[in-house]
Structures are given as C-alpha cells and as structure tokens.
Scaffold this active site. Structure first.
Site, PDB file in Angstrom:
ATOM      1  N   GLU A  50       0.795  -1.249   0.109  1.00  0.00           N
ATOM      2  CA  GLU A  50       0.121  -0.074   0.022  1.00  0.00           C
ATOM      3  C   GLU A  50       0.733   1.222  -0.082  1.00  0.00           C
ATOM      4  OE1 GLU A  50      -2.520  -0.623   3.252  1.00  0.00           O
ATOM      5  OE2 GLU A  50      -3.184  -2.585   2.799  1.00  0.00           O
ATOM      6  N   GLU A  81      -4.641  -6.816   2.982  1.00  0.00           N
ATOM      7  CA  GLU A  81      -3.541  -7.584   3.415  1.00  0.00           C
ATOM      8  C   GLU A  81      -3.467  -9.016   2.805  1.00  0.00           C
ATOM      9  OE1 GLU A  81      -2.946  -3.756   5.224  1.00  0.00           O
ATOM     10  OE2 GLU A  81      -4.653  -5.284   5.477  1.00  0.00           O
ATOM     11  N   PHE A 104       2.714  -1.192   8.977  1.00  0.00           N
ATOM     12  CA  PHE A 104       2.636  -1.425  10.331  1.00  0.00           C
ATOM     13  C   PHE A 104       2.717  -3.055  10.564  1.00  0.00           C
ATOM     14  CE2 PHE A 104       0.760   2.487  10.061  1.00  0.00           C
ATOM     15  CZ  PHE A 104       1.420   3.184  11.362  1.00  0.00           C
ATOM     16  N   ASP A 147       1.576  -4.696  12.930  1.00  0.00           N
ATOM     17  CA  ASP A 147       0.264  -5.493  13.312  1.00  0.00           C
ATOM     18  C   ASP A 147      -0.675  -5.806  12.241  1.00  0.00           C
ATOM     19  OD1 ASP A 147       0.060  -3.422  16.125  1.00  0.00           O
ATOM     20  OD2 ASP A 147       1.099  -2.854  14.353  1.00  0.00           O
ATOM     21  N   PHE A 148      -0.343  -5.319  10.930  1.00  0.00           N
ATOM     22  CA  PHE A 148      -1.365  -5.916   9.793  1.00  0.00           C
ATOM     23  C   PHE A 148      -0.929  -7.194   9.189  1.00  0.00           C
ATOM     24  CE2 PHE A 148      -1.477  -1.220   8.176  1.00  0.00           C
ATOM     25  CZ  PHE A 148      -2.305  -0.867   9.365  1.00  0.00           C
ATOM     26  N   HIS A 173      -1.152  -0.260  16.366  1.00  0.00           N
ATOM     27  CA  HIS A 173      -0.158  -0.049  15.395  1.00  0.00           C
ATOM     28  C   HIS A 173       1.360   0.081  15.967  1.00  0.00           C
ATOM     29  CE1 HIS A 173      -3.911   1.380  13.450  1.00  0.00           C
ATOM     30  NE2 HIS A 173      -3.190   1.360  12.385  1.00  0.00           N
TER      31      HIS A 173
END
Length: 333
Positions: free
Chosen positions: A33, A64, A87, A89-90, A133
């Site tokens: 992205e 994702e 991030f 976290d994704f 994040h």
C-alpha cells in the site's frame, strides 16, 4: 571490493538495499500500500517508482490478505517479491497465507517448491501509533518452521541483511523499527555488501556480563554498556542476534561461558517473548554450568502499547533500566 561508506539513515539503507537488488535481478519487485507515488508510508521507497516504474513498484489495494496471497503466488512462480507490510500489526490479516502457504510449501513439496518472498514489517512503539499499530510480534513467526525472522539494529546491518533476505529462497519476516527509520550510521556503498543470515554480531567485547539483544534495543544496550563501563568499570559484552531464525546459538553460548552472567533484552512483551527461548537454550546447554547467577530478562510490560507518550515510554526498557539490571547481575543484588 569497495570499502567506501556513507552516513545514512535506516530508511535510506532500506531504499539502497532494495534498489541494488532490483538493478541486479529483474525478478525482484516491491509491492504494498502506497509504495509507489507516495513513496511508502514511512518513506522507505521514495524515488523507486521513478527508477523502476509501476510494473516493479506496485501499489496495491488495501487488502493484506490479497497482498500476501499475490506475493506468495508470485514467489512460487519464479519472482522475488518484497512486501511492504507497513505496520507489523497488519500481518494478522496475512497469517493464513504466511503460516499455511509460504512457510510450508518447500517442506510439503520435498524442497521443489520455493517461496522467496520478504515481508518487511514496521514494528515497535515510540512514535505514538497506539495499541493497534505498535506491536512487536516476532515470537509468533519464530514458532513457525519454514520462516526466517530477521531483526537488525543498525543501518549497515539493515542493508546487508535485507539484501540477504531478498536473495534467500525461503520466506523471510524482516523487522524494521518505526522509531529508528531516522537513525543514522555508516553504511557500506558496495553493492556486494551482504551479511549472512543466522550469524550474530559481537557489538562489544567484555568480560563481566553478557547482554543479548536485537533490533531497536541494541542502541539502548550499547549506551548502557558504555555508561556502566565509564562509571562503574564494568566490562559488558553485547551480542546482537540480528537474525532470530536461524539463530546463532554458538555465539550465545560462547559469550555466556566467557562472562558467567547474562541479561536478555527486547522490546516485545515479556511473557512468551523470544528472549524466553534464548533463556531456555542457555539453561538446557552446557553453558548452564558456567552461570554465576540467574538469567535475567528485561522486556516490555505485558500491556497493550499506550497512546500516552509518557506511558508508552515507560512500558519498554530504557537505558537506565538496562543499567540497573546489569548492576544487579554484577553485584548479585
């Protein structure tokens, strides 16, 4: 070999590593992205669209699951994709593809199916990104056979290990630390500068205590080591793991045998964190008999990362806390 170096940031070292590999191998491409026109959410692909074009610097939809699936499929068919996860976290949305497809393909097909893909993950706290994040999730991936996990702590190591990760024929989780994108250091300019995966680096030699760390905590550990040397005369050996999987167990055990005292430091949560595995390795080996005291762990608190700056700062190991633990080990108190 060109020995010339240049002072540059972690961000610029990432761009250099990817660009060099893309120039030398047409199968390497970057996807994610905002990697194209925007230059990456953290500026880690600025200028690359202009050099390599939209076919190789590919902006993706905000999905994702789709990104990871496309990358793994491309890797299986001969390409060498680099995924900007932004991030870390994704990766929650990518877990099925990474864990059940990328990690297992080579094993399930008797070594004939290779998945040379790098997932670049911006991890850790320190920039006010709050609980969703700011996580360091390396222990998740270290638990999965078939994945390699890399966590460099200096700009030079970032370049050398990212190039090695891109060239590797296995899926690699490459951890970058958001709080360190602007950190600067001397970086070799030689395009052939590549560091081997699975080899730790002795950042400081010492005789009184071993501190084992990686990633973002390396800089703080080095500061603490220098300060206790100057104020207390304590000689600290600093072992930078650099890659978690494969892990350089020999370097760990050699240092522990040398000093007899060991402190393990990371910025991920303490419970079930990766340094717990390192502690177990030491305890189960012949190095255990060389210990002059208990193995100590210093890690982030077991809470979601706060948005409040003071609380965010307080939850992860500081230079002062690292010094306190070193003194505790050396003075047996």
């Amino acid at each position: 070999m060109n020995n010339e170096t240049k002072l540059m940031s972690v961000r610029d070292a990432i761009i250099m590593a990817m660009s060099e590999e893309m120039r030398s191998d047409e199968n390497v491409f970057l996807m994610g992205e905002d990697v194209g026109i925007f230059g990456g959410d953290f500026g880690t692909s600025v200028g690359m669209l202009e050099e390599f074009g939209a076919e190789r610097i590919r902006d993706t939809p905000i999905s994702e699951n789709a990104i990871s699936g496309c990358a793994i499929g491309a890797a299986m068919t001969g390409m060498r994709p680099i995924v900007d996860v932004t991030f870390m976290d994704f990766v929650v949305y990518m877990m099925d593809n990474i864990v059940n497809q990328a990690a297992k393909t080579r094993y399930m097909f008797g070594g004939k199916g290779q998945v040379p893909v790098v997932f670049r993950c911006a991890a850790g706290s320190g920039v006010g990104s709050a609980a969703q994040h700011s996580q360091s999730l390396e222990s998740w991936f270290c638990h999965i056979p078939g994945l390699k996990v890399v966590a460099p702590g200096t700009p030079a190591d970032v370049k050398g290990l990212l190039k090695a990760s891109i060239r590797d024929n296995n899926p690699v989780i490459f951890i970058e630390y958001k709080a360190q994108y602007n950190m600067k250091g001397e970086v070799p300019l030689d395009p052939d500068f590549v560091l081997p995966l699975g080899k730790a680096d002795l950042k400081r030699e010492g005789k009184d205590v071993t501190v084992i760390t990686y990633g973002r905590m390396l800089d703080r550990v080095l500061q603490a080591a220098d300060q206790v040397r100057d104020t207390e005369g304590i000689s600290v050996e600093v072992v930078d793991l650099r890659t978690l999987i494969p892990l350089d167990k020999e370097a760990i055990l050699e240092s522990v045998k040398k000093t007899g005292r060991v402190l393990l430091v990371n910025d991920a949560h303490k419970t079930n964190g990766f340094i717990g595995e390192v502690s177990a390795i030491i305890s189960e080996s012949e190095a255990f008999d060389y210990l002059d005291g208990p193995i100590l762990r210093l890690a982030a608190e077991d809470i979601p990362v706060p948005y409040n700056q003071a609380l965010e700062t307080a939850m992860i190991p500081s230079v002062e806390r690292i010094k306190k633990y070193i003194l505790k080990l050396v003075n047996n108190r």
